[in-house]
Design a protein around this motif. Structure first.
Motif, PDB file in Angstrom:
ATOM      1  N   LEU A 218      77.925  14.585 -31.717  1.00  0.00           N
ATOM      2  CA  LEU A 218      77.614  13.180 -31.425  1.00  0.00           C
ATOM      3  C   LEU A 218      77.678  12.291 -32.663  1.00  0.00           C
ATOM      4  CD1 LEU A 218      74.702  13.861 -28.913  1.00  0.00           C
ATOM      5  CD2 LEU A 218      76.936  12.880 -28.347  1.00  0.00           C
ATOM      6  N   SER A 219      77.774  12.903 -33.843  1.00  0.00           N
ATOM      7  CA  SER A 219      77.861  12.089 -35.058  1.00  0.00           C
ATOM      8  C   SER A 219      79.302  11.666 -35.355  1.00  0.00           C
ATOM      9  CB  SER A 219      77.289  12.866 -36.246  1.00  0.00           C
ATOM     10  OG  SER A 219      78.156  13.939 -36.559  1.00  0.00           O
ATOM     11  N   GLN A 220      80.252  12.174 -34.596  1.00  0.00           N
ATOM     12  CA  GLN A 220      81.652  11.815 -34.837  1.00  0.00           C
ATOM     13  C   GLN A 220      81.922  10.373 -34.389  1.00  0.00           C
ATOM     14  OE1 GLN A 220      83.857  14.072 -36.391  1.00  0.00           O
ATOM     15  NE2 GLN A 220      81.872  15.073 -36.689  1.00  0.00           N
ATOM     16  N   ALA A 221      82.846   9.741 -35.084  1.00  0.00           N
ATOM     17  CA  ALA A 221      83.075   8.306 -34.886  1.00  0.00           C
ATOM     18  C   ALA A 221      83.424   7.929 -33.446  1.00  0.00           C
ATOM     19  CB  ALA A 221      84.188   7.839 -35.824  1.00  0.00           C
ATOM     20  N   ASP A 222      84.212   8.756 -32.784  1.00  0.00           N
ATOM     21  CA  ASP A 222      84.670   8.375 -31.441  1.00  0.00           C
ATOM     22  C   ASP A 222      84.035   9.192 -30.333  1.00  0.00           C
ATOM     23  OD1 ASP A 222      86.673   6.196 -31.875  1.00  0.00           O
ATOM     24  OD2 ASP A 222      87.477   7.708 -33.243  1.00  0.00           O
ATOM     25  N   ILE A 223      82.946   9.889 -30.639  1.00  0.00           N
ATOM     26  CA  ILE A 223      82.223  10.628 -29.597  1.00  0.00           C
ATOM     27  C   ILE A 223      80.998   9.804 -29.210  1.00  0.00           C
ATOM     28  CG2 ILE A 223      81.080  12.793 -28.971  1.00  0.00           C
ATOM     29  CD1 ILE A 223      82.974  14.297 -30.746  1.00  0.00           C
ATOM     30  N   ASP A 224      81.066   9.252 -28.000  1.00  0.00           N
ATOM     31  CA  ASP A 224      80.066   8.277 -27.571  1.00  0.00           C
ATOM     32  C   ASP A 224      79.043   8.859 -26.613  1.00  0.00           C
ATOM     33  OD1 ASP A 224      81.643   6.298 -28.946  1.00  0.00           O
ATOM     34  OD2 ASP A 224      83.004   6.360 -27.237  1.00  0.00           O
ATOM     35  N   GLY A 225      79.016  10.195 -26.533  1.00  0.00           N
ATOM     36  CA  GLY A 225      78.048  10.819 -25.655  1.00  0.00           C
ATOM     37  C   GLY A 225      78.553  12.159 -25.194  1.00  0.00           C
ATOM     38  N   GLY A 226      77.872  12.713 -24.203  1.00  0.00           N
ATOM     39  CA  GLY A 226      78.236  14.045 -23.737  1.00  0.00           C
ATOM     40  C   GLY A 226      78.187  14.160 -22.231  1.00  0.00           C
ATOM     41  N   LEU A 227      79.054  15.013 -21.704  1.00  0.00           N
ATOM     42  CA  LEU A 227      78.979  15.434 -20.307  1.00  0.00           C
ATOM     43  C   LEU A 227      78.568  16.902 -20.363  1.00  0.00           C
ATOM     44  CD1 LEU A 227      79.348  14.818 -17.308  1.00  0.00           C
ATOM     45  CD2 LEU A 227      81.782  15.298 -17.539  1.00  0.00           C
ATOM     46  N   VAL A 228      77.362  17.161 -19.887  1.00  0.00           N
ATOM     47  CA  VAL A 228      76.704  18.427 -20.171  1.00  0.00           C
ATOM     48  C   VAL A 228      76.526  19.223 -18.885  1.00  0.00           C
ATOM     49  CG1 VAL A 228      74.655  19.467 -21.201  1.00  0.00           C
ATOM     50  CG2 VAL A 228      75.415  17.197 -21.981  1.00  0.00           C
ATOM     51  N   GLY A 229      77.098  20.406 -18.823  1.00  0.00           N
ATOM     52  CA  GLY A 229      76.974  21.250 -17.639  1.00  0.00           C
ATOM     53  C   GLY A 229      75.755  22.141 -17.732  1.00  0.00           C
ATOM     54  N   GLY A 230      75.975  23.384 -18.129  1.00  0.00           N
ATOM     55  CA  GLY A 230      74.913  24.397 -18.154  1.00  0.00           C
ATOM     56  C   GLY A 230      73.613  23.928 -18.783  1.00  0.00           C
ATOM     57  N   ALA A 231      73.709  23.269 -19.926  1.00  0.00           N
ATOM     58  CA  ALA A 231      72.486  22.874 -20.646  1.00  0.00           C
ATOM     59  C   ALA A 231      71.737  21.739 -19.945  1.00  0.00           C
ATOM     60  CB  ALA A 231      72.824  22.484 -22.089  1.00  0.00           C
ATOM     61  N   SER A 232      72.361  21.107 -18.949  1.00  0.00           N
ATOM     62  CA  SER A 232      71.643  20.031 -18.252  1.00  0.00           C
ATOM     63  C   SER A 232      70.723  20.587 -17.171  1.00  0.00           C
ATOM     64  CB  SER A 232      72.622  19.024 -17.629  1.00  0.00           C
ATOM     65  OG  SER A 232      73.253  19.562 -16.486  1.00  0.00           O
ATOM     66  N   LEU A 233      70.822  21.893 -16.920  1.00  0.00           N
ATOM     67  CA  LEU A 233      69.981  22.510 -15.892  1.00  0.00           C
ATOM     68  C   LEU A 233      68.647  22.974 -16.463  1.00  0.00           C
ATOM     69  CD1 LEU A 233      72.759  24.622 -14.129  1.00  0.00           C
ATOM     70  CD2 LEU A 233      71.715  22.501 -13.283  1.00  0.00           C
ATOM     71  N   LYS A 234      68.551  22.951 -17.786  1.00  0.00           N
ATOM     72  CA  LYS A 234      67.292  23.349 -18.429  1.00  0.00           C
ATOM     73  C   LYS A 234      66.715  22.113 -19.094  1.00  0.00           C
ATOM     74  CE  LYS A 234      69.410  27.718 -19.533  1.00  0.00           C
ATOM     75  NZ  LYS A 234      70.480  27.805 -20.521  1.00  0.00           N
ATOM     76  N   ALA A 235      65.559  21.686 -18.639  1.00  0.00           N
ATOM     77  CA  ALA A 235      65.007  20.418 -19.106  1.00  0.00           C
ATOM     78  C   ALA A 235      64.890  20.382 -20.628  1.00  0.00           C
ATOM     79  CB  ALA A 235      63.659  20.158 -18.455  1.00  0.00           C
ATOM     80  N   ALA A 236      64.402  21.469 -21.223  1.00  0.00           N
ATOM     81  CA  ALA A 236      64.177  21.447 -22.674  1.00  0.00           C
ATOM     82  C   ALA A 236      65.498  21.254 -23.422  1.00  0.00           C
ATOM     83  CB  ALA A 236      63.504  22.744 -23.113  1.00  0.00           C
ATOM     84  N   ASP A 237      66.550  21.923 -22.964  1.00  0.00           N
ATOM     85  CA  ASP A 237      67.852  21.804 -23.624  1.00  0.00           C
ATOM     86  C   ASP A 237      68.432  20.407 -23.442  1.00  0.00           C
ATOM     87  OD1 ASP A 237      67.375  24.439 -24.000  1.00  0.00           O
ATOM     88  OD2 ASP A 237      69.270  25.170 -23.175  1.00  0.00           O
ATOM     89  N   PHE A 238      68.343  19.908 -22.220  1.00  0.00           N
ATOM     90  CA  PHE A 238      68.907  18.583 -21.950  1.00  0.00           C
ATOM     91  C   PHE A 238      68.138  17.535 -22.765  1.00  0.00           C
ATOM     92  CE2 PHE A 238      70.015  15.091 -18.736  1.00  0.00           C
ATOM     93  CZ  PHE A 238      71.364  15.054 -19.099  1.00  0.00           C
ATOM     94  N   LEU A 239      66.814  17.693 -22.854  1.00  0.00           N
ATOM     95  CA  LEU A 239      66.011  16.747 -23.644  1.00  0.00           C
ATOM     96  C   LEU A 239      66.391  16.806 -25.132  1.00  0.00           C
ATOM     97  CD1 LEU A 239      62.555  17.252 -21.890  1.00  0.00           C
ATOM     98  CD2 LEU A 239      63.840  15.087 -21.998  1.00  0.00           C
TER      99      LEU A 239
END
Ligand code: PGA
Length: 246
Positions: A218-239
């Motif tokens: 996310l620190s890269q100049a043209d990366i404006d966010g993420g589309l997150v699969g597996g890690a979005s199913l675990k609240a702690a990881d997604f947070l």
């Protein structure tokens, strides 16, 4: 630009586990600096709409029909998504391209249907491992995005793009920040050629993004966010990913 972290739950969840996941996200929510969305299976749109109402989490779908309405058994139209307050719809995910034969043209029409209903399409592009090894990454992602630009013309600044190298999805292999940035820069240049507002188009990275690698990506100049699969199913990881997005 404020970053966007979107969870793609894919075909996971249940009425009970959705409540638990959203509640865990909300109880762990602090002062989020980014926009947050969850893209849920269609049958749960109504449920999750209720769960995220007035929370700052936006609702997304994982697909939308290329057709407006009619005899298309099993399909879900953009206006139906709109009925449930859906803000985003993923289109052209590699799993749809691969298992459901979605072509660039179909993906472009889906993006058009979403836009016409006031829904932001999250347009996925990405090369397979064979394409990368053959040195065809740029050509493939540019072809995929070109179809969407061609069909959506002046609305193109309203889309979100997600660069998801197919070889990185669900594999635990992430593109390095440099590899991802290189492709994001290509996509940004392509958008610049199509619109004066290319700098406000979110270009998300997706493919095994997790709590450990998110900050660097996310620190890269043209990366404006993420589309997150597996890690979005675990609240702690997604947070943790959300916390890394500022
Ligand atoms: P992953 O999936 O994070 O599980 O690799 C990303 C996606 O397919 O959107």
């Amino acid at each position: 630009m404020k970053k966007l972290i979107a969870g793609n739950w894919k075909m996971n969840g249940s009425a009970a586990s959705n409540v638990a996941l959203v509640q865990a996200l909300l109880s762990g929510a602090s002062d989020w600096k980014c926009s947050v969305a969850v893209c849920v299976p269609a049958p749960y749109l109504a449920q999750v709409q209720g769960l995220v109402a007035d929370t700052g989490i936006d609702l997304g779908a994982q697909d939308v029909s290329q057709h407006e309405s009619g005899a298309f058994t099993g399909e879900v139209s953009a206006s139906m998504l709109q009925d449930f307050g859906t803000r985003y719809a993923i289109v052209g995910h590699s799993e749809r391209r691969q298992y459901h034969g979605e072509t660039d043209a179909v993906v472009a029409t889906k993006a058009q249907r979403a836009l016409a209903a006031g829904i932001t399409p999250i347009v996925c592009v990405g090369e397979t491992l064979a394409e990368r090894e053959a040195g065809r990454t740029e050509e493939v992602v540019k072809r995929q995005l070109a179809a969407v630009i061609h069909t959506n013309g002046h609305c193109i600044s309203e889309i979100v793009v997600a660069y998801e190298p197919v070889w990185a999805i669900g594999t635990g292999k992430t593109a390095s920040p440099e590899q991802a940035q290189q492709v994001h820069a290509v996509l940004r240049a392509q958008l610049r050629a199509a619109t004066a507002h290319a700098d406000r188009v979110h270009i998300l990275y997706g493919g095994s993004m997790n709590a450990a690698n998110a900050a660097q990506l996310l620190s890269q100049a043209d990366i404006d966010g993420g589309l997150v699969g597996g890690a979005s199913l675990k609240a702690a990881d997604f947070l943790s990913i959300i916390a890394a997005a500022h």
